[in-house]
Write a protein that holds these residues in place. Structure first.
Motif, PDB file in Angstrom:
ATOM      1  N   ARG A   1       0.873  -1.179   0.000  1.00 15.26           N
ATOM      2  CA  ARG A   1       0.000   0.000   0.000  1.00 15.26           C
ATOM      3  C   ARG A   1       0.909   1.227   0.000  1.00 15.26           C
ATOM      4  O   ARG A   1       1.115   1.887   1.026  1.00 15.26           O
ATOM      5  CB  ARG A   1      -0.921  -0.014   1.209  1.00 15.26           C
ATOM      6  CG  ARG A   1      -1.998   1.077   1.176  1.00 15.26           C
ATOM      7  CD  ARG A   1      -2.902   0.932   2.383  1.00 15.26           C
ATOM      8  NE  ARG A   1      -3.711  -0.271   2.289  1.00 15.26           N
ATOM      9  CZ  ARG A   1      -4.912  -0.351   1.718  1.00 15.26           C
ATOM     10  NH1 ARG A   1      -5.446   0.740   1.188  1.00 15.26           N
ATOM     11  NH2 ARG A   1      -5.577  -1.482   1.684  1.00 15.26           N
ATOM     12  N   ALA A   2       1.480   1.495  -1.155  1.00 18.94           N
ATOM     13  CA  ALA A   2       2.426   2.597  -1.335  1.00 18.94           C
ATOM     14  C   ALA A   2       2.288   3.075  -2.773  1.00 18.94           C
ATOM     15  O   ALA A   2       1.499   2.542  -3.560  1.00 18.94           O
ATOM     16  CB  ALA A   2       3.854   2.145  -1.034  1.00 18.94           C
ATOM     17  N   SER A   3       3.043   4.118  -3.120  1.00 20.03           N
ATOM     18  CA  SER A   3       2.952   4.652  -4.477  1.00 20.03           C
ATOM     19  C   SER A   3       3.470   3.637  -5.477  1.00 20.03           C
ATOM     20  O   SER A   3       4.233   2.715  -5.141  1.00 20.03           O
ATOM     21  CB  SER A   3       3.747   5.949  -4.587  1.00 20.03           C
ATOM     22  OG  SER A   3       5.137   5.686  -4.507  1.00 20.03           O
TER      23      SER A   3
ATOM     24  N   ASP B   1       7.209   3.719  -5.547  1.00 18.08           N
ATOM     25  CA  ASP B   1       7.826   3.021  -4.412  1.00 18.08           C
ATOM     26  C   ASP B   1       7.728   1.515  -4.569  1.00 18.08           C
ATOM     27  O   ASP B   1       8.635   0.781  -4.153  1.00 18.08           O
ATOM     28  CB  ASP B   1       7.167   3.458  -3.103  1.00 18.08           C
ATOM     29  CG  ASP B   1       7.548   4.870  -2.709  1.00 18.08           C
ATOM     30  OD1 ASP B   1       8.558   5.381  -3.237  1.00 18.08           O
ATOM     31  OD2 ASP B   1       6.828   5.473  -1.884  1.00 18.08           O
ATOM     32  N   ASN B   2       6.628   1.027  -5.137  1.00 15.99           N
ATOM     33  CA  ASN B   2       6.508  -0.411  -5.365  1.00 15.99           C
ATOM     34  C   ASN B   2       7.541  -0.899  -6.369  1.00 15.99           C
ATOM     35  O   ASN B   2       8.117  -1.966  -6.190  1.00 15.99           O
ATOM     36  CB  ASN B   2       5.093  -0.754  -5.850  1.00 15.99           C
ATOM     37  CG  ASN B   2       4.144  -1.075  -4.712  1.00 15.99           C
ATOM     38  OD1 ASN B   2       4.121  -2.197  -4.214  1.00 15.99           O
ATOM     39  ND2 ASN B   2       3.377  -0.075  -4.291  1.00 15.99           N
TER      40      ASN B   2
ATOM     41  N   VAL C   1      -1.156   5.970  -4.989  1.00 12.28           N
ATOM     42  CA  VAL C   1      -1.010   4.950  -3.956  1.00 12.28           C
ATOM     43  C   VAL C   1      -1.891   3.751  -4.305  1.00 12.28           C
ATOM     44  O   VAL C   1      -3.115   3.885  -4.427  1.00 12.28           O
ATOM     45  CB  VAL C   1      -1.381   5.509  -2.571  1.00 12.28           C
ATOM     46  CG1 VAL C   1      -1.312   4.401  -1.509  1.00 12.28           C
ATOM     47  CG2 VAL C   1      -0.453   6.657  -2.210  1.00 12.28           C
TER      48      VAL C   1
END
Length: 624
Positions: A456-458, A461-462, A498
């Motif tokens: 559960r991130a941008s 970021d993933n 996100v």
């Protein structure tokens, strides 16, 4: 989840020995579970806080008796013959008011500190559980239901609340208040004191019945039934789309209904066993019963001339003080028992041994992969891999094929060390993975599996999970190679969107995000388990071109079912029943006319039928 950071320079690969005995892992299945560790290390930093809670509760409990004793003294002063001593009356009233104020302040402070400690302890427990689950072997996790683990991390940790926030204060009150009250009452009349203790003795005599083996067994069954409901609910929700698509709602609901019915039966058995005991304790400790016992005993003593009527007053007031704390413990008994059982389940998770790490990690020499006599089973009585010998050279793509249940996914999951073989060894650069160390391993091996999990991130970021310092240009380049860049730009905030909050992704899109993550990691070894299973044909072609461009000196291992992937492979390994039945180039194996040729022709025929039905054209061509 895929990948790790960019590895260092690699030298030529050389064969090496298997790991020494101290690096060998325990068998994946069977064996006795380890003794759960103590949670004392998590509580030790908070001992000063617990000491403050107990000290404040002691002061508050003693001060709480002051108003009752003040009433007793006022009664003595007002009922005594002759004029009342006004100074004594005002002193008793002031002492009672001061005691009440001190009790309120100490109880509030004790409760506040206790709840703060509870928050800190729950945070420490959840962090420890997260670390334990992060280190736990995938084999152990695979044998647990998601709902059961979620219950341990969520509900079981929350169930510790009474044990931390309330039990210390209630236990102190349960001992301090009766002790101080008994000292005073014995000084007034020892006979009526013993009579006043009768309800408490009766209630305490019922406690062993609540902890009898049958009651404890019913409580364990109650917890197990709750865990089955949680697991069945998670499984049902996850499969609801398939259930609706194929009209299997009756069968799908049956598992959940069975779990609910089982829980209802278990709860009724537990309630029948506890209801009589709990009702008896409530009656024994109730104010009317205690007052009845005290009045009956006092009337008997007064009628016999053994006690003055005014001396009955402290027993009527403090007699309730003897039973109230015990009654509070009785009401909280279920919560304390639930907390104890929950803490036991938390300890079981904390006790799961991680895959062993070497004391002195060895650096690999290159990125040649070798499986030597590998045998593996999830359980002692069922072996999945039966003596696999395989070499993956740098710069090659090896495709693993075979029927369902042949051990393909299990074999590729040994390379990122999700499991350790029960016999044999997996070597990377001539070094057994058990002697390599996980940090070095994940700087060398990245992996993408069919069941993708995104954080559960941008989106950025993933993709950059394995390389947190990667710049946006590098992230975009990896997304372009995975053919997901255009889709990301369609999201509400592009790469800053996100996942799970601002957008949801399809299975194919999630796989391409995971593939972009692995490509950005740029490790010399890449493992893919049907990483394009959900991709459309155009995207699959783009991914194939990206992998062909990036192949270079990489060692690639792919579980494949699609003919395009197999045709691109340098070597095909055919598995059946956990053994290698054929290996070689696609063309060689087709020319041999064995098991792989039959597999190829079957899939080619199916692809041709599907392609002809859609386009009226021919199917796949055999590899050259």
């Amino acid at each position: 989840m895929s990948g790790a950071v960019l590895s260092g320079p690699a030298g030529p690969a050389e064969p090496g020995p298997s790991a020494p005995a101290e690096h060998a892992a325990a068998p994946a299945g069977g064996g006795h579970p380890p003794v759960p560790p103590s949670v004392a290390p998590l509580l030790r930093p908070h001992l000063p806080g617990f000491a403050a809670v107990v000290a404040l509760q002691v002061v508050g409990a003693v001060a709480g008796l002051a108003p009752l004793l003040a009433v007793v003294e006022l009664g003595r002063a007002l009922l005594a013959p002759g004029p009342a001593d006004h100074g004594h009356v005002w002193l008793a009233a002031a002492a009672g008011a001061a005691g009440l104020l001190v009790r309120l302040l100490c109880t509030a402070a004790s409760s506040g500190i206790g709840h703060l400690l509870d928050g800190h302890v729950q945070l420490a427990l959840r962090r420890s559980l997260a670390q334990a689950l992060g280190r736990a072997p995938m084999g152990w996790l695979a044998r647990r239901r998601t709902g059961e683990l979620a219950k341990t991390v969520g509900e079981d940790v929350s169930a510790v609340h009474p044990f931390i926030a309330h039990a210390p204060g209630e236990l102190v009150s349960a001992f301090v208040v009766p002790l101080v009250s008994l000292v005073y009452l014995f000084s007034v009349d020892w006979r009526l004191t013993l009579i006043t203790l009768a309800p408490v003795a009766l209630a305490l005599g019922l406690v062993p019945l609540m902890t009898a083996p049958d009651r404890l067994r019913e409580q364990r069954e109650f917890d197990a039934a709750m865990g089955r409901i949680a697991g069945a609910a998670v499984e049902f929700v996850r499969g609801i789309a398939v259930v609706k698509a194929f009209g299997g709602s009756g069968r799908a609901h049956r598992a959940f209904r069975t779990a609910v019915d089982d829980f209802a039966d278990t709860f009724l058995r537990w309630a029948r066993g506890m209801s009589v005991i709990a009702a008896g304790m409530q009656v024994a400790l109730s104010a009317p019963f205690v007052l009845l016992v005290v009045l009956a005993g006092g009337a008997w003593l007064i009628a016999g001339g053994g006690m003055e009527p005014v001396d009955l007053l402290p027993f009527l007031l403090l007699g309730l003080g003897l039973t109230a704390p015990v009654a509070a413990l009785g009401h909280g008994f279920d919560d304390l028992q639930a907390a104890r059982r929950a803490l036991g389940r938390v300890r079981e998770v904390l006790a799961v041994p991680p895959l062993p790490e070497p004391a002195h990690p060895v650096e690999p020499r290159g990125h040649r992969v070798e499986l030597r006599g590998v045998r593996f089973g999830y359980d002692d009585d069922r072996e999945v891999l039966r003596g696999i010998d395989l070499v993956l050279e740098p710069g090659t793509l090896t495709a693993v094929v075979g029927p369902s249940g042949s051990g393909k996914s299990t074999m590729v999951q040994l390379l990122p060390r999700f499991f350790d073989p029960t016999e044999g060894a997996v070597l990377l650069g001539g070094v057994d993975l058990r002697a390599l160390g996980s940090r070095r391993l994940y700087r060398t091996v990245s992996f993408v599996f069919q069941d993708v999990r995104l954080l559960r991130a941008s989106v950025a970021d993933n993709i950059a999970l394995a390389v947190p310092r990667a710049g946006r240009d590098e992230v975009v380049r990896a997304a372009r190679l995975a053919d997901v860049h255009d889709r990301i730009l369609e999201l509400p905030r592009g790469y800053d969107t996100v996942i799970g909050e601002e957008t949801g992704l399809s299975g194919g899109e999630a796989q391409r995000i995971a593939l972009a993550r692995a490509l950005l990691a740029d490790t010399p070894v890449l493992v893919l388990d049907e990483a394009t299973a959900f991709a459309d044909p155009r995207t699959e072609q783009a991914v194939r071109r990206a992998l062909a461009t990036l192949r270079g000196d990489r060692t690639m291992l792919v579980v494949a079912h699609r003919l395009e992937t197999i045709a691109d492979a340098d070597t095909v390994v055919m598995l059946d029943n956990g053994t290698v039945v054929e290996r070689g180039s696609p063309a060689e194996l087709i020319a041999r006319g064995g098991r792989f040729a039959a597999f190829w022709n079957m899939h080619r025929s199916a692809a041709a039928d599907g392609d002809g039905a859609r386009h009226g054209g021919p199917g796949e061509d055999a590899p050259r």
